[in-house]
Design a protein around this motif. Structure first.
Motif, mmCIF file in Angstrom:
data_model
loop_
_atom_site.group_PDB
_atom_site.id
_atom_site.type_symbol
_atom_site.label_atom_id
_atom_site.label_comp_id
_atom_site.label_asym_id
_atom_site.label_seq_id
_atom_site.Cartn_x
_atom_site.Cartn_y
_atom_site.Cartn_z
ATOM 1 N N ILE A 1 0.827 -1.206 0.000
ATOM 2 C CA ILE A 1 0.000 0.000 0.000
ATOM 3 C C ILE A 1 0.863 1.259 0.000
ATOM 4 O O ILE A 1 0.499 2.272 -0.572
ATOM 5 N N GLY A 2 2.059 1.178 0.622
ATOM 6 C CA GLY A 2 2.976 2.319 0.606
ATOM 7 C C GLY A 2 3.511 2.584 -0.790
ATOM 8 O O GLY A 2 3.654 3.744 -1.200
ATOM 9 N N ASN A 3 3.822 1.522 -1.550
ATOM 10 C CA ASN A 3 4.266 1.677 -2.943
ATOM 11 C C ASN A 3 3.160 2.287 -3.801
ATOM 12 O O ASN A 3 3.431 3.050 -4.734
ATOM 13 N N ALA A 4 1.916 1.911 -3.498
ATOM 14 C CA ALA A 4 0.796 2.345 -4.335
ATOM 15 C C ALA A 4 0.667 3.864 -4.365
ATOM 16 O O ALA A 4 0.255 4.434 -5.377
ATOM 17 N N ARG A 5 1.039 4.514 -3.262
ATOM 18 C CA ARG A 5 0.851 5.973 -3.220
ATOM 19 C C ARG A 5 1.676 6.691 -4.289
ATOM 20 O O ARG A 5 1.105 7.472 -5.071
ATOM 21 N N PRO A 6 2.996 6.503 -4.368
ATOM 22 C CA PRO A 6 3.723 7.193 -5.445
ATOM 23 C C PRO A 6 3.304 6.746 -6.832
ATOM 24 O O PRO A 6 3.283 7.559 -7.769
ATOM 25 N N PHE A 7 2.958 5.474 -6.991
ATOM 26 C CA PHE A 7 2.525 5.014 -8.312
ATOM 27 C C PHE A 7 1.286 5.793 -8.763
ATOM 28 O O PHE A 7 1.173 6.217 -9.915
ATOM 29 N N ILE A 8 0.321 5.973 -7.830
ATOM 30 C CA ILE A 8 -0.917 6.699 -8.151
ATOM 31 C C ILE A 8 -0.654 8.193 -8.320
ATOM 32 O O ILE A 8 -1.136 8.822 -9.263
ATOM 33 N N ILE A 9 0.125 8.770 -7.396
ATOM 34 C CA ILE A 9 0.387 10.214 -7.420
ATOM 35 C C ILE A 9 1.055 10.632 -8.733
ATOM 36 O O ILE A 9 0.609 11.576 -9.411
ATOM 37 N N PHE A 10 2.111 9.922 -9.109
ATOM 38 C CA PHE A 10 2.874 10.386 -10.269
ATOM 39 C C PHE A 10 2.248 9.934 -11.583
ATOM 40 O O PHE A 10 2.525 10.518 -12.636
ATOM 41 N N ASP A 11 1.367 8.933 -11.522
ATOM 42 C CA ASP A 11 0.511 8.647 -12.668
ATOM 43 C C ASP A 11 -0.438 9.814 -12.892
ATOM 44 O O ASP A 11 -0.689 10.227 -14.036
ATOM 45 N N THR A 12 -0.958 10.385 -11.800
ATOM 46 C CA THR A 12 -1.865 11.528 -11.895
ATOM 47 C C THR A 12 -1.142 12.752 -12.431
ATOM 48 O O THR A 12 -1.688 13.508 -13.253
ATOM 49 N N LEU A 13 0.096 12.970 -11.989
ATOM 50 C CA LEU A 13 0.892 14.082 -12.521
ATOM 51 C C LEU A 13 1.089 13.925 -14.018
ATOM 52 O O LEU A 13 0.930 14.883 -14.790
ATOM 53 N N ARG A 14 1.416 12.728 -14.435
ATOM 54 C CA ARG A 14 1.592 12.448 -15.868
ATOM 55 C C ARG A 14 0.291 12.712 -16.628
ATOM 56 O O ARG A 14 0.292 13.330 -17.699
ATOM 57 N N SER B 1 4.702 -1.696 9.126
ATOM 58 C CA SER B 1 5.864 -2.535 9.398
ATOM 59 C C SER B 1 5.433 -3.990 9.507
ATOM 60 O O SER B 1 4.395 -4.296 10.096
ATOM 61 N N LYS B 2 6.239 -4.871 8.916
ATOM 62 C CA LYS B 2 5.938 -6.302 9.032
ATOM 63 C C LYS B 2 5.978 -6.751 10.491
ATOM 64 O O LYS B 2 5.195 -7.606 10.910
ATOM 65 N N SER B 3 6.879 -6.161 11.279
ATOM 66 C CA SER B 3 7.011 -6.558 12.691
ATOM 67 C C SER B 3 5.777 -6.178 13.498
ATOM 68 O O SER B 3 5.464 -6.813 14.511
ATOM 69 N N LEU B 4 5.052 -5.132 13.058
ATOM 70 C CA LEU B 4 3.839 -4.705 13.764
ATOM 71 C C LEU B 4 2.592 -5.424 13.243
ATOM 72 O O LEU B 4 1.502 -5.249 13.780
ATOM 73 N N GLY B 5 2.776 -6.212 12.200
ATOM 74 C CA GLY B 5 1.652 -6.962 11.650
ATOM 75 C C GLY B 5 0.666 -6.105 10.881
ATOM 76 O O GLY B 5 -0.482 -6.499 10.686
ATOM 77 N N ASN B 6 1.080 -4.907 10.451
ATOM 78 C CA ASN B 6 0.177 -4.029 9.699
ATOM 79 C C ASN B 6 0.728 -3.732 8.306
ATOM 80 O O ASN B 6 0.548 -2.640 7.759
ATOM 81 N N PHE B 7 1.403 -4.703 7.744
ATOM 82 C CA PHE B 7 1.995 -4.583 6.407
ATOM 83 C C PHE B 7 1.053 -5.244 5.409
ATOM 84 O O PHE B 7 0.771 -6.441 5.509
ATOM 85 N N PHE B 8 0.540 -4.455 4.452
ATOM 86 C CA PHE B 8 -0.449 -4.982 3.514
ATOM 87 C C PHE B 8 -0.017 -4.740 2.071
ATOM 88 O O PHE B 8 0.388 -3.626 1.717
ATOM 89 N N THR B 9 -0.119 -5.769 1.256
ATOM 90 C CA THR B 9 0.092 -5.580 -0.171
ATOM 91 C C THR B 9 -1.174 -4.974 -0.755
ATOM 92 O O THR B 9 -2.262 -5.042 -0.153
ATOM 93 N N ILE B 10 -1.047 -4.397 -1.943
ATOM 94 C CA ILE B 10 -2.230 -3.819 -2.573
ATOM 95 C C ILE B 10 -3.217 -4.926 -2.940
ATOM 96 O O ILE B 10 -4.432 -4.705 -2.970
ATOM 97 N N ARG B 11 -2.717 -6.132 -3.162
ATOM 98 C CA ARG B 11 -3.610 -7.268 -3.436
ATOM 99 C C ARG B 11 -4.470 -7.570 -2.209
ATOM 100 O O ARG B 11 -5.659 -7.882 -2.341
ATOM 101 N N ASP B 12 -3.879 -7.473 -1.020
ATOM 102 C CA ASP B 12 -4.645 -7.659 0.223
ATOM 103 C C ASP B 12 -5.745 -6.602 0.329
ATOM 104 O O ASP B 12 -6.903 -6.912 0.648
ATOM 105 N N ILE B 13 -5.369 -5.360 0.064
ATOM 106 C CA ILE B 13 -6.288 -4.235 0.244
ATOM 107 C C ILE B 13 -7.463 -4.306 -0.724
ATOM 108 O O ILE B 13 -8.617 -4.069 -0.363
ATOM 109 N N THR B 14 -7.182 -4.649 -1.985
ATOM 110 C CA THR B 14 -8.240 -4.647 -2.997
ATOM 111 C C THR B 14 -9.157 -5.863 -2.914
ATOM 112 O O THR B 14 -10.133 -5.948 -3.640
#
Length: 467
Positions: free
Chosen positions: A37-50, A266-279
């Protein structure tokens, strides 16, 4: 358009290197897993800029790389008993699935590190020839202290960066802050021939090489997450400017961090989610809307409550679109009346507010507010009895879709196609005209099972999604 430049720490007027053209580079994923989900933010943001640059009429060349050789990839491939190439190909395909679902357009070029080894070696050789790089036992390192501008992006002097950095200690280095350009082959690792022996590229060098190869020595915009400022982007600047003797990028853009329920992901906090998990839980368009609802430089907090709010807000826009599409069928071919002229005037004002927001350092939060102003005006001034001007209805729909399209929003719903719904409604109408009420009720139940609710009105059957 004004852009906040991380290098200068202020908003600057965007002036492209070449009139009418934009050269952008954004750091892509390391393809050893689904992107999170953290990766998704720049991917979406800079796609929007483009998208916005293209909307303004610029010819955009947008490059986003795939890091397909890396320690994490090697470890996972070994664990699964497959080659690094097989692992990379699998997760590049998965990246495109998830990115497409989020409305992220494919870059103009998606280069892979492993397909550009020659370009990488050329940059390393140039740095070695100029005295900025040195080889120790097949490993090539960059002399960080030889570049006087090191630290100019992160705005910290080299000694402070040394104190705060997690440094890879290697007795062969001349200085602990020197970083790897080329890594000598270890047993069981993929490797390529080079002037320094069999080996593979370091992480930072691939981006410099790909920018040079596909965009030139100097580009308009380089972007990525805030976490990449140091050391990745700092190292890119050092090696690129030393190799080429010119400025690497005119503008540097970085998005803020994302937290999960007010805690760092963080994976250690158990709150690490892939975008596949989220969607699996939320529609991809809702995720995109959520990401664009805050200014890109601000930190955002991801939570179930906030996602529910995002979904509800999107439904308001979609309900307006569906209502307008329905009323369009019975609208009159006439000029706008006084109330409708108020709506048309609000359309013009909202578009100006949208453009002002986007021109102000890609303020997508205010841009979305401008779209909601159109929705509010439409709900206020569009008559529900069918006595509307067709031209006004079409202008309102066009306005929502035009501005929403710049953001990659409100273009489609991931629900059953309108054409299928309309076909079933027509079958139900035929059944009712034939007084076959059992069949009419069956079709109504079939649509209800698909979360479609029907409402009989004097101007026809209106349908909407059940929340």
């Amino acid at each position: 358009m004004r852009i906040y430049n991380t290098m200068s720490r202020q908003k600057e007027e965007f002036v492209p290197i070449e009139a009418g053209k934009v050269k952008m580079y954004s750091c892509g994923p390391t393809v050893y897993d689904y992107f999170h989900i953290g990766n998704a933010r720049p991917f979406i943001i800079f796609d929007t800029l483009r998208r916005y640059f293209e909307y303004l009429g610029y010819e955009v060349t947008f490059v986003q790389n795939f890091t397909d050789i890396d320690d994490k990839m090697i470890n996972r491939a070994n664990k699964e008993g497959i080659t690094v190439k097989e692992l990379g190909e699998r997760f590049i395909a998965e990246y495109f699935k998830d990115a497409e679902a989020l409305g992220i357009k494919r870059a103009t070029i998606h280069p892979k590190a492993t397909e550009n080894i020659d370009a990488i070696i050329d940059v390393v050789k140039k740095l070695e020839e100029k005295g900025y790089a040195y080889c120790v036992d097949g490993n090539v390192y960059f002399r960080t202290k030889k570049f006087e501008g090191y630290g100019k992006l992160s705005h910290q002097p080299l000694d402070e960066l040394c104190a705060g950095a997690r440094i890879d200690i290697n007795e062969g280095k001349e200085d602990p802050m020197d970083f790897a350009l080329w890594k000598a082959q270890k047993e069981g690792e993929p490797a390529w021939e080079s002037p320094w022996g069999m080996g593979r590229p370091g992480w930072h060098i691939e981006c410099s090489a790909m920018v040079n190869k596909f965009l030139g020595n100097t580009i308009d915009i380089h972007s990525g997450g805030k976490d990449l400022i140091f050391p990745h982007h700092e190292n890119e600047i050092a090696q690129s400017e030393c190799a080429n003797g010119c400025e690497f990028a005119h503008y540097w853009m970085h998005n803020g961090y994302i937290n999960i329920d007010n805690r760092k992901m963080s994976k250690s906090l158990g709150n690490f989610f892939t975008i596949r998990d989220i969607t699996e839980k939320y529609e991809p368009q809702v995720v995109r809307f959520f990401m664009l609802s805050a200014h890109y430089r601000s930190p955002v907090n991801f939570s179930d409550a906030l996602m529910a709010q995002a979904r509800s807000a999107m439904e308001r826009v979609y309900n307006c679109i569906e209502n307008l599409e329905f009323l369009k069928k019975s609208a009159e071919k006439r000029d706008a009346n006084d109330e409708e002229n108020i709506l048309l005037e609000e359309l013009k004002k909202s578009k100006k507010r949208f453009l002002y927001a986007m021109d102000d350092d890609l303020n997508t939060a205010d841009a979305i507010s401008a779209i909601f102003d159109i929705v509010s005006a439409a709900n206020k001034y569009i008559s529900q009895d069918g006595s509307n001007s067709l031209a006004v209805i079409e202008a309102t729909l066009s306005g929502i879709h035009e501005l929403g399209g710049v953001l990659g929003l409100f273009e489609s719903k991931e629900k059953i196609a309108s054409a299928e719904i309309e076909a079933l409604i027509e079958k139900r109408n035929e059944a009712r005209r034939a007084k076959n009420y059992q069949e009419a009720d069956r079709i109504r139940d079939e649509l209800k099972a698909k979360n479609i609710e029907l409402k009989d009105t004097p101007t026809g059957v209106k349908w909407s999604y059940i929340k």
